[in-house]
Each structure stands twice: as C-alpha cells, then as structure tokens.
Design a protein around this motif. Structure first.
Motif, PDB file in Angstrom:
ATOM      1  N   GLU A  38      17.225 -24.436  -8.395  1.00 48.57           N
ATOM      2  CA  GLU A  38      18.662 -24.626  -8.282  1.00 48.57           C
ATOM      3  C   GLU A  38      19.313 -24.475  -9.659  1.00 48.57           C
ATOM      4  O   GLU A  38      18.638 -24.150 -10.640  1.00 48.57           O
ATOM      5  N   ASN A  39      20.632 -24.713  -9.725  1.00 48.14           N
ATOM      6  CA  ASN A  39      21.363 -24.497 -10.975  1.00 48.14           C
ATOM      7  C   ASN A  39      20.700 -25.194 -12.161  1.00 48.14           C
ATOM      8  O   ASN A  39      20.539 -24.614 -13.239  1.00 48.14           O
ATOM      9  N   GLN A  40      20.335 -26.464 -11.970  1.00 47.05           N
ATOM     10  CA  GLN A  40      19.763 -27.257 -13.064  1.00 47.05           C
ATOM     11  C   GLN A  40      18.359 -26.803 -13.458  1.00 47.05           C
ATOM     12  O   GLN A  40      17.827 -27.254 -14.466  1.00 47.05           O
ATOM     13  N   ASP A  41      17.775 -25.895 -12.647  1.00 46.69           N
ATOM     14  CA  ASP A  41      16.433 -25.376 -12.951  1.00 46.69           C
ATOM     15  C   ASP A  41      16.480 -23.962 -13.534  1.00 46.69           C
ATOM     16  O   ASP A  41      15.436 -23.320 -13.687  1.00 46.69           O
ATOM     17  N   SER A  42      17.669 -23.477 -13.846  1.00 48.55           N
ATOM     18  CA  SER A  42      17.832 -22.088 -14.301  1.00 48.55           C
ATOM     19  C   SER A  42      16.992 -21.770 -15.530  1.00 48.55           C
ATOM     20  O   SER A  42      16.832 -22.606 -16.432  1.00 48.55           O
ATOM     21  N   ILE A  43      16.485 -20.554 -15.547  1.00 50.04           N
ATOM     22  CA  ILE A  43      15.791 -20.052 -16.739  1.00 50.04           C
ATOM     23  C   ILE A  43      16.820 -19.787 -17.836  1.00 50.04           C
ATOM     24  O   ILE A  43      17.840 -19.138 -17.596  1.00 50.04           O
TER      25      ILE A  43
END
Length: 407
Positions: A275-280
């Motif tokens: 999700e957004n908070q896990d973006s590379i």
C-alpha cells in the motif's frame, strides 16, 4: 519496392519502428486492396438500400483489417528510434534515385541508404547523455531512468487510468490505445530502447501499475522490482502475473541492490501489503544531481527515511503521492534541502492534486516546482562531463530550460 523505400522515413518518423515483413506484405496487400477492397467498398456504398450488401462489405473489410493486425503482431518489428531529420531527408532523397538508369548513381544511393540507416540507428541507440524523465500520464506516476549509451534502463511505475464512470457495452471501444502505449512505449521506441533492465513498481495502486501489462507486452523486461509483500497481493496476481512470461520478479526492501541500476532502495524497511505506506523509495545520483523518488509514500515514511539516513541530501525530489498533503513533510524537506520538486498529477483531477499545503511547503523551502499538469513531460538530462539541464515540454515543444550546471 520503391514505394516501401520512399515511405520508410515517413513511417519511422512517426512510429520509430519498422517491421521487416512490411515490404513483403505490401506486395500482397496492394493488389488485394485495388482489386477487391476498393470495388467492394464502392459496391457497398452504391447498394446501401439493398438488404445485406453493406453487412457483407463490412465483414470483408473487417476481415482484411484483422489479417493486417495479426500480421503486424508477428515477430520482426525493428525499433529504429527517432532518427535526425537530416538523416530522414537524405534517406528519402537517395531512395528516389535508387532505380535511376545510371547504374553508378543507383549503386551510390543504395550504399548511402544503408550507411544512413546504420549510423543513424547507432546515434539513437547509444546516446552520449542520460536522463531522468517524468512522463505526462495524467493522474498517475511513471518515470524513466536511463544512463548514457543506454547502459542501464529503469522504468519506475507505469501510470494507469482509473475509469470511475459506468459504461454500456456500445460505449466501450473495441481497441483503445492507453497512455502506456501512446506515451511511454512510444517515447522509449523513439530513444531506440527495446529492453528495460528493471521495471520498478513502487506499490500496487492502479495509477502506478495499470500500464505494466502494456510495457511487458511491447518491450523486453529483464526484472520486475516490487516491495516485499506485494507478490501475494490480489492486484499483482491480476494485473502483473499473467503478463510476466520469462521476466524475473524480485521482492526487495531497503538496502537491497537492484542489478544494473544507478538507484538504491531506501524504503520499505519491512515486508508489507504494497500500500501507499509500503512504497518503494529510490535514491541515486545522475550527473551532478541527487534524486529521490518515493511513489505514494506518506509523511511517516519520509520521516523514517530521514532517520535511517541522517546525512541524506536531495537535489531533485519527486514529490510523494502526486503532491498530496499526506506527503512532503515540511521538517523532512528542510533536512533534505531539495532544489527542484517534480509533481506528477492529472489536469483537473478529482483529488485536487497537488494540494495547497504542498505548494506552500515548497515555497517556504525555496523549492522550484515542475508539474506535469502545466509543464507536460519533464526531462532532466545529463552527460558524463557533469553538464545537465531540465527540459520542460508541452506537446513536444520546448517550453523552458532550467540550468543545473552550478551544482
């Protein structure tokens, strides 16, 4: 054959590709078109009032075009690239003289055509400069990282149009080119690029991965890089997995190295749900500029990067989440001290990106904003002599150049 040669520079100037079967198919298509398609079309027009005539003619034309489409998908499509105008003009001139009666002149023109094509293609495929390009794909994200001589080609996200409107069957087009094909693939072909070393998908939102299947279909992709935890997500299994073929998939976290890529992963630190908070988030140096791009990472993620890498400084920042107020933490931006901020957002988008809070933060921190909404495609270009500059383009016309030579 003469028609094929004369049309070559015009087709390459528009498509940047040439199919090796194009000339051979022309030998069959031209007589079929002149002896069958044209007469039957005239018959269908003249016999509109006769029951069944128009239907039969339409079926014939549809069958003809379907056959052409099928043949265009056969192997043999050569990516030529955007040849210089002078090369195209010379090629066109020489092709007109290939069949003259003077054998010496004809021989010279044939040799010139081969030399122009050879050296023109080399010039396109092995450029002296590299680039960091943010594509104008509407409300989405897609960026290209390319080093000089095309030694390394990395595509970060692919964009993807989300359609919120309900359509009836008759409103759905049978074939419609996505901006992944008309913008990204078309541009890569213009640069003579047929292979992507790394396709980085920052997270699983459709406006970041929606065109991945188009990229995988039209270009050879060595590796797909995704954040740890994304491999099992439903969106990946639906939108990416069926189109991978022999492409290798790598789930990575901060500290992992991406093969043949000038950027390093600085986020995420653990496995997540993509999700957004896990973006590379990627950081690297191109020429004399330090660049950071982080997908839709939120403020908490930006703070975590700043804490993990306290000495990190940034020159060009791809502002997170399309300029949303959920990203671009003021305190973090003061630490990074970026000179330029790039926003990728759609015109008149439903989310009102970029938010006023983000623009205010950039103004307070003296960050020069470049926005695909008003600037179109944004290219940062550099070479090995530490010379670099921005090209901001609208409809392929140079709008502004911002020098970065002082860094």
């Amino acid at each position: 054959m003469l028609l094929s040669l004369v049309s070559f520079p015009f087709i390459v100037a528009q498509q940047y590709t040439w199919h090796i079967l194009q000339t051979l198919v022309g030998f069959a298509v031209i007589p079929i078109f002149s002896t069958l398609i044209v007469p039957f079309t005239l018959l269908g027009f003249a016999g509109q009032d006769i029951p069944g005539i128009a239907k039969v003619v339409n079926m014939l034309i549809q069958c003809f075009t379907s056959c052409l489409d099928s043949m265009s998908m056969l192997p043999g499509d050569m990516i030529i690239g955007k040849l210089p105008s002078v090369v195209l003009v010379l090629f066109f001139t020489c092709s007109l003289l290939i069949y003259v009666k003077q054998s010496a002149l004809a021989f010279f023109c044939r040799g010139m055509c081969l030399l122009l094509l050879f050296f023109g293609t080399l010039w396109v495929r092995y450029p002296l400069y590299g680039e960091f390009t943010t594509f104008d794909v509407g409300q989405g994200d897609a960026a290209l990282v390319r080093t000089p001589f095309n030694r390394s080609v990395t595509l970060i996200d692919t964009g993807g149009q989300v359609d919120f409107s309900a359509k009836k069957d008759w409103q759905i087009k049978q074939y419609q080119r996505t901006n992944g094909e008309s913008v990204i693939v078309h541009y890569l072909h213009s640069r003579g690029i047929s292979q992507i070393n790394n396709l980085v998908l920052s997270h699983h939102d459709y406006d970041h991965i929606g065109n991945a299947k188009v990229i995988l279909k039209h270009l050879s992709v060595q590796r797909v890089i995704i954040p740890a935890g994304m491999l099992k997500q439903q969106k990946f299994l639906k939108e990416i997995q069926p189109y991978l073929g022999r492409t290798k998939v790598c789930e990575l976290t901060a500290g992992d190295e991406i093969p043949n890529c000038p950027f390093h992963i600085v986020h995420p630190f653990t496995s997540g749900q993509a999700e957004n908070q896990d973006s590379i988030a990627l950081f690297g140096c191109l020429g004399n500029q330090r660049i950071l791009t982080a997908g839709d990472l939120d403020r908490a993620g930006e703070k975590a990067i700043a804490e993990q890498y306290p000495k990190l400084k940034v020159d060009i920042l791809k502002l997170g989440h399309h300029g949303s107020k959920t990203a671009s933490d003021p305190e973090t931006l003061r630490k990074w001290q970026p000179q330029y901020g790039i926003i990728s957002a759609g015109r008149d988008n439903r989310y009102n990106h970029p938010h006023k809070e983000t623009i205010r933060t950039c103004t307070v921190n003296q960050i020069t904003n470049l926005n695909t909404q008003k600037d179109g495609m944004i290219r940062y270009i550099y070479d090995n002599n530490q010379t670099s500059y921005f090209e901001v383009k609208i409809t392929h016309e140079l709008k502004a150049t911002v020098s970065t030579n002082s860094k």
